[in-house]
Design an enzyme around this catalytic site. Sequence first.
Site, short mmCIF file in Angstrom:
data_model
loop_
_atom_site.label_atom_id
_atom_site.label_comp_id
_atom_site.label_asym_id
_atom_site.label_seq_id
_atom_site.Cartn_x
_atom_site.Cartn_y
_atom_site.Cartn_z
N TYR A 155 0.93 -1.18 0.08
CA TYR A 155 -0.11 -0.08 -0.03
C TYR A 155 0.83 1.11 -0.08
O TYR A 155 0.46 2.34 -0.53
CB TYR A 155 -1.05 -0.02 1.10
N VAL A 191 -9.29 5.05 -3.91
CA VAL A 191 -8.62 5.05 -2.69
C VAL A 191 -7.87 6.31 -2.93
O VAL A 191 -6.91 6.46 -1.99
CB VAL A 191 -8.11 4.00 -2.17
N HIS A 251 -14.59 3.10 -0.45
CA HIS A 251 -13.66 2.16 -0.15
C HIS A 251 -12.50 2.64 0.37
O HIS A 251 -11.48 1.94 0.53
CB HIS A 251 -13.13 1.56 -1.52
N CYS A 290 -7.23 -0.47 17.79
CA CYS A 290 -8.16 0.39 18.56
C CYS A 290 -8.79 1.53 17.50
O CYS A 290 -9.94 2.17 17.88
CB CYS A 290 -7.46 1.19 19.85
N CYS A 317 0.74 2.53 16.72
CA CYS A 317 -0.22 3.26 17.38
C CYS A 317 0.33 4.27 18.47
O CYS A 317 0.82 3.39 19.46
CB CYS A 317 -1.39 2.42 17.70
N THR A 340 -16.07 2.19 -14.04
CA THR A 340 -16.12 1.04 -13.07
C THR A 340 -16.57 0.05 -13.65
O THR A 340 -17.59 0.09 -14.79
CB THR A 340 -16.86 1.64 -11.89
N SER A 341 -16.00 -0.96 -13.47
CA SER A 341 -16.67 -2.44 -13.92
C SER A 341 -18.04 -2.81 -13.50
O SER A 341 -18.57 -3.75 -14.15
CB SER A 341 -15.71 -3.53 -13.65
N PRO A 360 -14.96 2.66 -21.75
CA PRO A 360 -14.36 2.20 -23.09
C PRO A 360 -14.93 0.91 -23.43
O PRO A 360 -15.07 0.14 -24.58
CB PRO A 360 -13.09 2.46 -23.00
#
Length: 254
Positions: free
Chosen positions: A67, A103, A119, A130, A155, A196-197, A222
């Site tokens: 990520y 995202v 999302h 937490c 955290c 979007t699919s 497309p």
Amino acid sequence: MPDVREAAKLLENAARVVVFTGAGISAESGVPTFRDALTGLWERFDAQSLATPQAFRDDPELVWGWYEWRRHKVSSVHPNPGHLAVATIEARVPAATLITQNVDDLHERAGSPDPVHLHGSLFAPRCADCGKPAGPPAAPADEPGEGRRIRPPSCSRCGGLIRPGVVWFGESLPEAALEAAARAASGADVLLTIGTSGLVYPAAEIPRLAARAGAAVIQINPQPTPMDSVALVNLRGSAARILPDLVALTWPDA
Ligand code: OAD
């Protein structure tokens, strides 16, 4: 361009507009989609070992590193004319709601004031234990690389591991976002579904909900998708090309 004209007419006469976007709107900025042949992320990477709560429990460094790589990629690209046209639509119509499955932060950087992120976001990490928000992540120092493991931060409240603030397979969507999306869709005159699919639920229910409630659905993609049969107007092509045309036809002074 007859179909774009038809879409422009619908948009011009709409008071309440929902724009619903997926990975395709960011494709021309250089952000890979998920399911496009060859370049889609889920064509090249295994979702089960990267995008599930179990994956993070098993190998937090692999998941965080992946990520971070995506966040780095997104941070190094720019909004395209499609994102800018969406921001213009929002500024022009009396009431607009932007709902995105993405995202990335390209809508915000294009000037969209408050997109609903169904999302989650690469820019909203939180504690896996937490739930405390971890604050905006520091700018990625260098390109982490597709497979590089990076230890997630801890955290400051409970010492748990910080996780990406995205929705993983098997997790629920953020309740407030889903409610806002459903409310806007059921009151819309026009819903634009872009890039979007239409395969991932419950998000893919949003255009269907709008159509059932009487909205005119306009699709920009497309490729054919399951949303073809829901849409009143199907505009076959890229978002960065069609959206500026649509805006120019709807508001010639824009
Ligand atoms: P997909 O990768 O499933 O679909 C991308 C769609 O964009 C396809 O229908 C493409 O034909 C279309 N597309 C490609 N280039 C385009 C362009 N230049 N202009 C317009 N459209 C273009 O991505 P999503 O539908 O966004 O979820 O995927 C939905 C969810 O699945 C994502 O939010 C993600 C993923 O797993 C999570 O991470 C929870």
